[in-house]
Design a protein around this motif. Sequence first.
Motif, PDB file in Angstrom:
ATOM      1  N   GLY A   1     -26.396  73.493 -31.878  1.00  0.00           N
ATOM      2  CA  GLY A   1     -25.138  72.913 -32.317  1.00  0.00           C
ATOM      3  C   GLY A   1     -24.517  73.663 -33.478  1.00  0.00           C
ATOM      4  N   PHE A   2     -23.387  73.140 -33.914  1.00  0.00           N
ATOM      5  CA  PHE A   2     -22.623  73.727 -34.999  1.00  0.00           C
ATOM      6  C   PHE A   2     -22.215  72.637 -35.972  1.00  0.00           C
ATOM      7  CE2 PHE A   2     -18.325  74.134 -36.669  1.00  0.00           C
ATOM      8  CZ  PHE A   2     -18.515  75.209 -37.511  1.00  0.00           C
ATOM      9  N   SER A   3     -22.159  72.985 -37.231  1.00  0.00           N
ATOM     10  CA  SER A   3     -21.712  72.036 -38.241  1.00  0.00           C
ATOM     11  C   SER A   3     -20.970  72.767 -39.353  1.00  0.00           C
ATOM     12  CB  SER A   3     -22.918  71.301 -38.839  1.00  0.00           C
ATOM     13  OG  SER A   3     -22.489  70.368 -39.803  1.00  0.00           O
ATOM     14  N   THR A   4     -19.933  72.118 -39.866  1.00  0.00           N
ATOM     15  CA  THR A   4     -19.254  72.667 -41.046  1.00  0.00           C
ATOM     16  C   THR A   4     -19.851  72.077 -42.319  1.00  0.00           C
ATOM     17  OG1 THR A   4     -17.562  70.947 -40.880  1.00  0.00           O
ATOM     18  CG2 THR A   4     -17.057  73.082 -39.871  1.00  0.00           C
ATOM     19  N   THR A   5     -20.639  71.017 -42.174  1.00  0.00           N
ATOM     20  CA  THR A   5     -21.340  70.441 -43.318  1.00  0.00           C
ATOM     21  C   THR A   5     -22.775  70.944 -43.295  1.00  0.00           C
ATOM     22  OG1 THR A   5     -22.093  68.493 -42.103  1.00  0.00           O
ATOM     23  CG2 THR A   5     -19.938  68.343 -43.174  1.00  0.00           C
ATOM     24  N   THR A   6     -23.555  70.571 -44.275  1.00  0.00           N
ATOM     25  CA  THR A   6     -24.952  70.983 -44.257  1.00  0.00           C
ATOM     26  C   THR A   6     -25.652  70.356 -43.053  1.00  0.00           C
ATOM     27  OG1 THR A   6     -25.772  69.129 -45.561  1.00  0.00           O
ATOM     28  CG2 THR A   6     -25.022  71.090 -46.784  1.00  0.00           C
ATOM     29  N   ILE A   7     -26.669  71.002 -42.595  1.00  0.00           N
ATOM     30  CA  ILE A   7     -27.405  70.505 -41.435  1.00  0.00           C
ATOM     31  C   ILE A   7     -28.078  69.179 -41.774  1.00  0.00           C
ATOM     32  CG2 ILE A   7     -29.258  71.019 -39.808  1.00  0.00           C
ATOM     33  CD1 ILE A   7     -28.428  74.044 -40.316  1.00  0.00           C
ATOM     34  N   ALA A   8     -28.576  69.058 -42.989  1.00  0.00           N
ATOM     35  CA  ALA A   8     -29.200  67.798 -43.413  1.00  0.00           C
ATOM     36  C   ALA A   8     -28.212  66.639 -43.299  1.00  0.00           C
ATOM     37  CB  ALA A   8     -29.732  67.918 -44.833  1.00  0.00           C
ATOM     38  N   ASP A   9     -26.961  66.859 -43.712  1.00  0.00           N
ATOM     39  CA  ASP A   9     -25.937  65.815 -43.574  1.00  0.00           C
ATOM     40  C   ASP A   9     -25.655  65.513 -42.111  1.00  0.00           C
ATOM     41  OD1 ASP A   9     -25.571  65.371 -46.270  1.00  0.00           O
ATOM     42  OD2 ASP A   9     -23.771  66.631 -46.425  1.00  0.00           O
ATOM     43  N   ARG A  10     -25.614  66.552 -41.308  1.00  0.00           N
ATOM     44  CA  ARG A  10     -25.280  66.396 -39.882  1.00  0.00           C
ATOM     45  C   ARG A  10     -26.311  65.544 -39.148  1.00  0.00           C
ATOM     46  NH1 ARG A  10     -22.060  65.956 -35.845  1.00  0.00           N
ATOM     47  NH2 ARG A  10     -22.143  67.471 -34.199  1.00  0.00           N
ATOM     48  N   ILE A  11     -27.592  65.686 -39.499  1.00  0.00           N
ATOM     49  CA  ILE A  11     -28.653  65.011 -38.741  1.00  0.00           C
ATOM     50  C   ILE A  11     -29.241  63.800 -39.455  1.00  0.00           C
ATOM     51  CG2 ILE A  11     -29.249  67.141 -37.523  1.00  0.00           C
ATOM     52  CD1 ILE A  11     -31.732  67.355 -39.357  1.00  0.00           C
ATOM     53  N   LYS A  12     -28.658  63.381 -40.566  1.00  0.00           N
ATOM     54  CA  LYS A  12     -29.287  62.344 -41.388  1.00  0.00           C
ATOM     55  C   LYS A  12     -29.497  61.012 -40.675  1.00  0.00           C
ATOM     56  CE  LYS A  12     -25.056  61.152 -43.797  1.00  0.00           C
ATOM     57  NZ  LYS A  12     -24.345  61.270 -45.049  1.00  0.00           N
ATOM     58  N   ASN A  13     -28.695  60.682 -39.681  1.00  0.00           N
ATOM     59  CA  ASN A  13     -28.865  59.425 -38.949  1.00  0.00           C
ATOM     60  C   ASN A  13     -29.278  59.664 -37.497  1.00  0.00           C
ATOM     61  OD1 ASN A  13     -28.103  57.743 -41.147  1.00  0.00           O
ATOM     62  ND2 ASN A  13     -25.981  58.369 -40.796  1.00  0.00           N
ATOM     63  N   ALA A  14     -30.028  60.720 -37.261  1.00  0.00           N
ATOM     64  CA  ALA A  14     -30.399  61.113 -35.896  1.00  0.00           C
ATOM     65  C   ALA A  14     -31.068  59.982 -35.116  1.00  0.00           C
ATOM     66  CB  ALA A  14     -31.306  62.340 -35.928  1.00  0.00           C
ATOM     67  N   GLU A  15     -31.900  59.197 -35.770  1.00  0.00           N
ATOM     68  CA  GLU A  15     -32.649  58.136 -35.082  1.00  0.00           C
ATOM     69  C   GLU A  15     -31.745  57.088 -34.440  1.00  0.00           C
ATOM     70  OE1 GLU A  15     -33.127  59.069 -38.217  1.00  0.00           O
ATOM     71  OE2 GLU A  15     -35.210  59.645 -38.475  1.00  0.00           O
ATOM     72  N   SER A  16     -30.539  56.950 -34.928  1.00  0.00           N
ATOM     73  CA  SER A  16     -29.625  55.945 -34.384  1.00  0.00           C
ATOM     74  C   SER A  16     -28.414  56.584 -33.698  1.00  0.00           C
ATOM     75  CB  SER A  16     -29.164  54.999 -35.492  1.00  0.00           C
ATOM     76  OG  SER A  16     -28.511  55.726 -36.512  1.00  0.00           O
TER      77      SER A  16
END
Length: 155
Positions: A44-59
């Motif tokens: 994937g691609f993100s303009t924000t940090t990857i940590a921000d992009r995936i922070k709610n991955a579980e939901s």
Amino acid sequence: IVDKDYAGELQLDDADKIVGYIYVLKSKSTDEKIATIKDLHKIGFSTTTIADRIKNAESDPTYLMSAVEVVDSYVLTGEYNPQKVEHFVHRIFADAKVELSIIDPSGREYTPSEWYSVPQIAIEQAVNMLQNGDIVDYYYDKESQQIVLRRDLRS
């Protein structure tokens, strides 16, 4: 395009501002229909940090309703059009795209995209080929699990 391991060493000038990140994720799902897929990666691609992009991955059904592990990431700088970079990577792996259906918390069915059954080394190779433009002449052969030159280009 710079691998995350070297990003800290970058000496960026004004023309080389960071425009985004390409990331490669692995699902931590214990769901058998997901966990048994060999070399399952989200590109994937993100303009924000990857940590921000995936922070709610579980939901988030985009991430298969599960935590994810970042297995690789690349910093995009300068003149790169991040959406085009992502498009080229997705195009090369199109035949290895995995079709999954996930039920989100509200009970709706969702078909996440950007998940591929591809070894990490092939993804690395594709990103490296982006840097010199060679990627347009190649495709991913899922039988051999390798990136190969298009036949119509061979002499």
